[in-house]
Scaffold this motif. Structure first.
Motif, PDB file in Angstrom:
ATOM      1  N   GLY A   1       1.004  -0.960   0.053  1.00 40.17           N
ATOM      2  CA  GLY A   1       0.421  -0.231  -0.133  1.00 40.17           C
ATOM      3  C   GLY A   1       1.003   1.783  -0.138  1.00 40.17           C
ATOM      4  N   LYS A   2       1.694   0.964   0.158  1.00 39.50           N
ATOM      5  CA  LYS A   2       2.938   2.666   0.824  1.00 39.50           C
ATOM      6  C   LYS A   2       4.013   2.298  -1.033  1.00 39.50           C
ATOM      7  CE  LYS A   2       4.039   2.875   5.025  1.00 39.50           C
ATOM      8  NZ  LYS A   2       5.648   2.632   5.986  1.00 39.50           N
ATOM      9  N   THR A   3       3.916   3.692  -1.409  1.00 38.10           N
ATOM     10  CA  THR A   3       5.066   4.247  -2.671  1.00 38.10           C
ATOM     11  C   THR A   3       6.067   4.141  -2.490  1.00 38.10           C
ATOM     12  OG1 THR A   3       2.450   4.950  -3.775  1.00 38.10           O
ATOM     13  CG2 THR A   3       5.130   5.775  -4.724  1.00 38.10           C
ATOM     14  N   TYR A   4       7.129   3.746  -2.873  1.00 35.20           N
ATOM     15  CA  TYR A   4       8.604   3.808  -3.247  1.00 35.20           C
ATOM     16  C   TYR A   4       9.212   4.042  -4.400  1.00 35.20           C
ATOM     17  CZ  TYR A   4       8.068   0.852   0.655  1.00 35.20           C
ATOM     18  OH  TYR A   4       7.235   0.401   2.044  1.00 35.20           O
ATOM     19  N   LYS A   5      10.249   5.319  -4.095  1.00 38.01           N
ATOM     20  CA  LYS A   5      10.566   5.929  -5.138  1.00 38.01           C
ATOM     21  C   LYS A   5      12.032   5.835  -5.217  1.00 38.01           C
ATOM     22  CE  LYS A   5       6.942   9.408  -6.550  1.00 38.01           C
ATOM     23  NZ  LYS A   5       6.695  10.703  -6.052  1.00 38.01           N
ATOM     24  N   LYS A   6      12.760   5.786  -6.432  1.00 38.46           N
ATOM     25  CA  LYS A   6      14.809   6.020  -6.312  1.00 38.46           C
ATOM     26  C   LYS A   6      14.437   6.220  -7.526  1.00 38.46           C
ATOM     27  CE  LYS A   6      14.997   1.528  -3.595  1.00 38.46           C
ATOM     28  NZ  LYS A   6      16.269   1.917  -2.091  1.00 38.46           N
ATOM     29  N   LYS A   7      15.965   7.235  -7.614  1.00 40.36           N
ATOM     30  CA  LYS A   7      16.789   7.771  -8.085  1.00 40.36           C
ATOM     31  C   LYS A   7      17.807   7.167  -9.068  1.00 40.36           C
ATOM     32  CE  LYS A   7      18.837  10.960  -7.796  1.00 40.36           C
ATOM     33  NZ  LYS A   7      19.161  13.063  -7.394  1.00 40.36           N
ATOM     34  N   ILE A   8      18.378   6.734 -10.205  1.00 39.20           N
ATOM     35  CA  ILE A   8      19.098   5.793 -10.563  1.00 39.20           C
ATOM     36  C   ILE A   8      19.741   6.912 -11.465  1.00 39.20           C
ATOM     37  CG2 ILE A   8      20.354   4.166 -12.257  1.00 39.20           C
ATOM     38  CD1 ILE A   8      16.227   3.864 -10.216  1.00 39.20           C
TER      39      ILE A   8
ATOM     40  N   VAL B   1      27.492   8.726   0.972  1.00 38.42           N
ATOM     41  CA  VAL B   1      27.257   9.183  -0.957  1.00 38.42           C
ATOM     42  C   VAL B   1      28.129   8.967  -1.678  1.00 38.42           C
ATOM     43  CG1 VAL B   1      27.961  11.859  -1.735  1.00 38.42           C
ATOM     44  CG2 VAL B   1      26.502  11.785   0.285  1.00 38.42           C
ATOM     45  N   ILE B   2      27.739   8.851  -2.681  1.00 39.70           N
ATOM     46  CA  ILE B   2      28.680   8.736  -4.016  1.00 39.70           C
ATOM     47  C   ILE B   2      28.957   9.721  -5.103  1.00 39.70           C
ATOM     48  CG2 ILE B   2      28.346   6.812  -5.712  1.00 39.70           C
ATOM     49  CD1 ILE B   2      28.281   5.162  -2.841  1.00 39.70           C
ATOM     50  N   VAL B   3      29.862   9.113  -5.722  1.00 40.93           N
ATOM     51  CA  VAL B   3      31.555  10.011  -5.715  1.00 40.93           C
ATOM     52  C   VAL B   3      30.745   9.863  -7.437  1.00 40.93           C
ATOM     53  CG1 VAL B   3      33.204  11.497  -6.116  1.00 40.93           C
ATOM     54  CG2 VAL B   3      32.145  11.764  -4.134  1.00 40.93           C
ATOM     55  N   HIS B   4      30.570  10.155  -8.835  1.00 44.40           N
ATOM     56  CA  HIS B   4      30.365   9.550 -10.244  1.00 44.40           C
ATOM     57  C   HIS B   4      31.494  10.463 -10.561  1.00 44.40           C
ATOM     58  CE1 HIS B   4      27.002   6.528  -8.913  1.00 44.40           C
ATOM     59  NE2 HIS B   4      26.533   7.707  -8.781  1.00 44.40           N
ATOM     60  N   ALA B   5      32.220  10.366 -11.623  1.00 42.46           N
ATOM     61  CA  ALA B   5      33.217  10.726 -12.097  1.00 42.46           C
ATOM     62  C   ALA B   5      34.221   9.694 -13.140  1.00 42.46           C
ATOM     63  CB  ALA B   5      34.956  10.724 -11.545  1.00 42.46           C
ATOM     64  N   VAL B   6      34.658  10.140 -14.439  1.00 46.27           N
ATOM     65  CA  VAL B   6      35.496   9.352 -15.785  1.00 46.27           C
ATOM     66  C   VAL B   6      36.860   9.669 -15.661  1.00 46.27           C
ATOM     67  CG1 VAL B   6      35.280   8.908 -17.757  1.00 46.27           C
ATOM     68  CG2 VAL B   6      33.009   8.831 -16.856  1.00 46.27           C
ATOM     69  N   VAL B   7      37.815   9.316 -15.179  1.00 50.38           N
ATOM     70  CA  VAL B   7      38.928   9.807 -15.012  1.00 50.38           C
ATOM     71  C   VAL B   7      40.003   9.455 -16.113  1.00 50.38           C
ATOM     72  CG1 VAL B   7      40.918   9.585 -14.040  1.00 50.38           C
ATOM     73  CG2 VAL B   7      38.490   9.497 -12.575  1.00 50.38           C
TER      74      VAL B   7
ATOM     75  N   LYS C   1      22.879  16.250  -1.869  1.00 51.14           N
ATOM     76  CA  LYS C   1      23.122  15.847  -2.832  1.00 51.14           C
ATOM     77  C   LYS C   1      23.703  14.668  -2.573  1.00 51.14           C
ATOM     78  CE  LYS C   1      25.902  18.220  -5.683  1.00 51.14           C
ATOM     79  NZ  LYS C   1      26.451  19.277  -6.292  1.00 51.14           N
ATOM     80  N   PRO C   2      23.107  13.858  -2.522  1.00 46.78           N
ATOM     81  CA  PRO C   2      23.760  12.594  -2.456  1.00 46.78           C
ATOM     82  C   PRO C   2      24.543  11.489  -3.233  1.00 46.78           C
ATOM     83  CG  PRO C   2      21.420  11.843  -2.323  1.00 46.78           C
ATOM     84  CD  PRO C   2      21.228  13.256  -2.797  1.00 46.78           C
ATOM     85  N   SER C   3      24.692  12.092  -4.769  1.00 48.44           N
ATOM     86  CA  SER C   3      25.323  11.459  -6.272  1.00 48.44           C
ATOM     87  C   SER C   3      25.758  12.332  -6.515  1.00 48.44           C
ATOM     88  CB  SER C   3      24.294  10.341  -7.077  1.00 48.44           C
ATOM     89  OG  SER C   3      25.153  10.643  -7.995  1.00 48.44           O
ATOM     90  N   ILE C   4      27.274  12.442  -5.999  1.00 41.60           N
ATOM     91  CA  ILE C   4      27.964  14.085  -6.961  1.00 41.60           C
ATOM     92  C   ILE C   4      28.843  13.489  -8.101  1.00 41.60           C
ATOM     93  CG2 ILE C   4      30.092  15.146  -6.598  1.00 41.60           C
ATOM     94  CD1 ILE C   4      29.929  15.192  -3.446  1.00 41.60           C
ATOM     95  N   ASP C   5      27.971  14.300  -9.322  1.00 39.12           N
ATOM     96  CA  ASP C   5      29.036  13.884 -10.815  1.00 39.12           C
ATOM     97  C   ASP C   5      30.327  14.848 -11.158  1.00 39.12           C
ATOM     98  OD1 ASP C   5      29.382  12.462 -13.061  1.00 39.12           O
ATOM     99  OD2 ASP C   5      27.499  13.110 -13.948  1.00 39.12           O
TER     100      ASP C   5
ATOM    101  N   VAL D   1      25.689  19.128   3.803  1.00 42.31           N
ATOM    102  CA  VAL D   1      24.243  18.920   5.152  1.00 42.31           C
ATOM    103  C   VAL D   1      23.150  19.505   5.687  1.00 42.31           C
ATOM    104  CG1 VAL D   1      24.435  17.283   6.655  1.00 42.31           C
ATOM    105  CG2 VAL D   1      26.400  16.991   4.981  1.00 42.31           C
ATOM    106  N   GLN D   2      22.079  18.961   5.457  1.00 47.72           N
ATOM    107  CA  GLN D   2      20.954  19.875   5.801  1.00 47.72           C
ATOM    108  C   GLN D   2      20.475  19.300   7.646  1.00 47.72           C
ATOM    109  OE1 GLN D   2      18.233  20.951   2.949  1.00 47.72           O
ATOM    110  NE2 GLN D   2      18.969  22.979   2.403  1.00 47.72           N
ATOM    111  N   SER D   3      20.176  19.895   8.856  1.00 47.26           N
ATOM    112  CA  SER D   3      19.624  19.726   9.804  1.00 47.26           C
ATOM    113  C   SER D   3      18.004  20.480  10.005  1.00 47.26           C
ATOM    114  CB  SER D   3      20.404  19.770  10.713  1.00 47.26           C
ATOM    115  OG  SER D   3      19.538  19.468  11.990  1.00 47.26           O
TER     116      SER D   3
END
Length: 355
Positions: free
Chosen positions: A10-17, A277-283, A156-160, A176-178
């Motif tokens: 009955g609940k709704t779950y959302k995920k960003k990829i 936090v995930i840091v994405h990069a192409v080196v 911003k838990p995903s940094i590109d 970080v927010q509180s």
């Protein structure tokens, strides 16, 4: 992997990829389908961005709305110029592990009940204590847990960082927010494999009530990245996925109730799952390659012009400016276009004349 764990009907779950073009050329990405067994429960929100340059990324959202309490498995398929690829999907219900033990005559024992909520709200579970003696009835145990919303989060838990080059410095901000009513202590952690290449300043600090805290992310990839952090860096594609952790002290409040007894866990004793936090990069390499690396005009008659061609290859994914400096002061020797620009992964032919 898209994993919806311990879901409630009955609940709704959302995920960003985040999808990253890890190839060395521009490519497109088009959504095809969701597995047939997931059609009624999962929808995909995805706007094709057109052709993506190497190292660029786009985002999609998966929305899960369960209607019955059962594990679901499948995948979501996309197409690219290189072919079809898929992302696995797992949706799993809440489960209770089986524990066994012995209890002697007139003895007592303690059973540990661990409550690790992933979403705010109330959770209920009923399990039984069964005995090897079939004449003894199982004892039912009702467990209720109430979790409150986490008052601290990363905006911003995903940094590109997009395309980066070795031995160049790249920076971003972790905010970080509180929403808590008291100050909390933050600690930023980089995994040991990446500490030669990545830093967060300051390493720790306090976030005041109802405020934000900014930390500086510094990324200076060294050539030893593939050796130091092979678990997070693919040397063949240049793709880096670096996990960072934000530890928060004294965050949250939980209530666990077993049968008719209640246990209130104070903030100072509560173990809180760290924020990731995930840091994405192409080196990419900054190297320019000459072919040949030496120019030999051989024997040249006076008043005659001799021309040699020099091949210049940019091995980086990014365009680079280049220039020829320190040209010998020889009359009538010249290189056309002393300064120029080489685009990523390309070859240039330059002419060198001697007369």
């Amino acid at each position: 992997l898209i994993h919806s764990k311990d879901f409630d009907v009955g609940k709704t779950y959302k995920k960003k990829i985040t999808l990253i073009n890890s190839s060395s050329v521009a490519d497109h990405c088009r959504f095809l389908r969701v597995s047939s067994q997931l059609h009624d429960f999962i929808s995909i929100n995805f706007k094709p961005p057109g052709r993506l340059a190497a190292g660029m990324s786009c985002e999609m959202q998966a929305v899960f709305q369960p209607t019955f309490n059962k594990d679901l498995f499948g995948d979501v398929q996309f197409s690219a110029e290189a072919g079809v690829f898929s992302i696995p999907i797992r949706c799993t219900i809440k489960k209770c592990d089986v524990r066994e033990g012995k209890i002697g005559p007139f003895e007592s024992t303690k059973l540990k009940v661990i409550f690790t909520p992933t979403v705010p709200g109330e959770a209920r579970l009923k399990f039984y204590v069964k005995f090897s003696d079939s004449t003894v009835k199982p004892i039912p145990v009702h467990v209720t847990g109430v979790a409150v919303t986490i008052p601290v989060w990363v905006t911003k838990p995903s940094i590109d960082l997009r395309i980066c080059m070795f031995d160049h410095l790249y920076q971003d901000v972790i905010t970080v927010q509180s929403s808590a009513s008291t100050a909390l202590k933050l600690t930023f952690e980089v995994c040991p494999e990446l500490r030669k290449h990545m830093k967060i300043l300051p390493k720790s600090g306090s976030i005041q009530a109802q405020s934000t805290f900014n930390a500086q992310l510094k990324f200076l990839p060294r050539c030893s990245l593939s050796k130091d952090a092979s678990e997070f860096f693919d040397a063949d594609t240049g793709v880096l996925e670096a996990p960072l952790v934000v530890q928060i002290a004294g965050q949250g409040l939980a209530v666990v109730q077993v049968v008719a007894w209640s246990l209130l866990i104070p903030r100072s004793q509560l173990q809180v799952k760290p924020i990731q936090v995930i840091v994405h990069a192409v080196v990419s390499t900054p190297e320019l390659q000459f072919d040949p690396s030496e120019v030999d005009f051989g024997c040249c008659s006076i008043y005659c012009s001799v021309k040699k061609r020099i091949g210049l290859t940019n091995l980086s994914l990014l365009p680079q400016e280049f220039g020829f400096v320190g040209i010998p002061e020889v009359p009538d020797a010249c290189i056309r276009s002393l300064f120029n620009n080489a685009v990523g992964k390309s070859d240039l032919i330059k002419a060198c004349n001697y007369k």
